[in-house]
Design a protein around this motif. Structure first.
Motif, short mmCIF file in Angstrom:
data_model
loop_
_atom_site.label_atom_id
_atom_site.label_comp_id
_atom_site.label_asym_id
_atom_site.label_seq_id
_atom_site.Cartn_x
_atom_site.Cartn_y
_atom_site.Cartn_z
N LEU A 106 18.12 -52.75 -32.63
CA LEU A 106 19.09 -51.73 -33.46
C LEU A 106 18.61 -51.80 -35.14
N GLU A 107 18.89 -53.32 -34.72
CA GLU A 107 18.52 -53.45 -36.58
C GLU A 107 16.67 -53.48 -36.61
N PHE A 108 15.70 -53.47 -35.90
CA PHE A 108 14.92 -52.84 -35.91
C PHE A 108 15.06 -51.56 -35.76
N ALA A 109 15.22 -50.74 -35.71
CA ALA A 109 15.63 -49.90 -36.17
C ALA A 109 16.08 -49.26 -37.25
N THR A 110 16.35 -49.99 -37.62
CA THR A 110 16.65 -50.37 -39.06
C THR A 110 15.91 -49.96 -40.14
N ASN A 111 15.62 -50.94 -39.84
CA ASN A 111 14.03 -51.08 -40.88
C ASN A 111 13.11 -49.85 -40.28
#
Length: 325
Positions: free
Chosen positions: A97-102
């Motif tokens: 989810l952090e990478f998706a936010t990026n």
């Protein structure tokens, strides 16, 4: 000359010395290949160290790379390596989810730089891939361990990312707007999935046993509550106590009982003399009937006979007997 030649021949000791000198030089001639092999190993180690240093520097430089940049692939490889070093399922879901936010932040940067349509396609595809992986892992953890709070946070996160993508659609190329709409639709499915799954966490049957692109599919139908579920909440008792009354209820009033005129007794009226009305004759004050109390009943008396006397002969001659009683 013949005699001089025979006289100049070396003796046995000289021949031995020459032989040893030649053998030593041959040994020195064989040493350089060994030194060359050691040098090659040193050069290989230095090359590996240089490669690692350049790789770390390249990874650092690729931190701000955007989809379509030459270093974007190295950035994604670094993220995959970080996932490989993460072993907890919940932490892996959070990293996805952090990478998706990026990716959403990178898409916003692409709209500022008027990038190519292909760059948008790459960024949106990577966003959907990270979103599916993160939601699938997180819902699996919640199904096994419970966690209504995690589902609420995921629903809030999905709504925020959908709003961010909605602001970027107008500035994106027309060819990429359908991709933006598809990504927002997927985020709406995530919000619906968290709502449906959260309503089943207190049931014995949470999922259907099947999965789709977002992970476990919530079960449908009647919910049989599981009191042992970590998300089960027992509502407080609403039954009032014996000495409590519900708020806002009227206070019970005592209704006077009608007494026939012939009884002459006022059961609920004042005990003192009544005030006569003005201009009239005061009514007579009734006299309560006199009752004679019943005499007390006689208390029966029980006579207990005294215990018999016991006499024990003396244990030692010359002493009196022992009498009990």
């Amino acid at each position: 000359m013949r005699e001089l030649g025979s006289a100049g021949a070396p003796d046995a000791e000289t021949r031995q010395r020459i032989r040893e000198e030649i053998a030593g030089r041959l040994a020195e001639a064989e040493a350089p290949p060994k030194r060359r092999g050691h040098t090659v190993a040193n050069l290989a180690a230095a090359a590996v160290a240089l490669f690692l240093a350049l790789g770390g520097l390249t990874l650092l430089l690729s931190k701000d790379a955007l989809p379509g940049d030459p270093l974007y692939g190295i950035k994604r490889a670094g993220e995959s390596a970080a996932l490989g070093l993460t072993f907890d399922e919940k932490d892996k879901a959070n990293k996805h989810l952090e990478f998706a936010t990026n990716r959403v932040g990178e898409l916003d940067e692409l709209t500022r730089q008027a990038s190519t349509t292909e760059a948008y396609f790459t960024g949106l595809a990577d966003f959907e891939s990270e979103l599916r992986a993160g939601v699938s892992r997180l819902t699996a953890v919640v199904t096994d361990e419970g966690g209504q709070t995690r589902l609420t946070e995921l629903r809030t996160w999905a709504r925020q990312q959908s709003d961010r993508l909605g602001l970027q659609i107008e500035r994106a190329p027309a060819e990429a707007r359908d991709k933006f709409t598809a990504a927002r639709t997927l985020l709406e499915k995530v919000q619906a999935r968290t709502t449906d799954l959260g309503s089943r966490l207190v049931c014995y049957t949470i999922t259907t046993g099947s999965s789709d692109e977002l992970g476990a599919v919530p079960a449908a139908g009647d919910c049989v509550r599981d009191p042992g579920s970590p998300d089960a909440v027992v509502p407080p008792s609403t039954v009032p106590g014996p000495s409590s009354a519900p708020a806002g209820s009227p206070t019970p009033t005592r209704t006077p009982t009608a007494v026939p005129p012939s009884s002459g007794v006022d059961t609920d009226g004042p005990t003192g003399p009544l005030t006569p009305p003005t201009g009239g004759t005061p009514p007579p004050v009734p006299t309560p009937p006199t009752t004679k109390p019943n005499p007390p009943l006689p208390v029966p008396t029980t006579v207990t006979p005294p215990p018999p006397l016991l006499s024990i002969p003396p244990l030692i001659p010359g002493l009196p007997p022992i009498v009990i009683g």
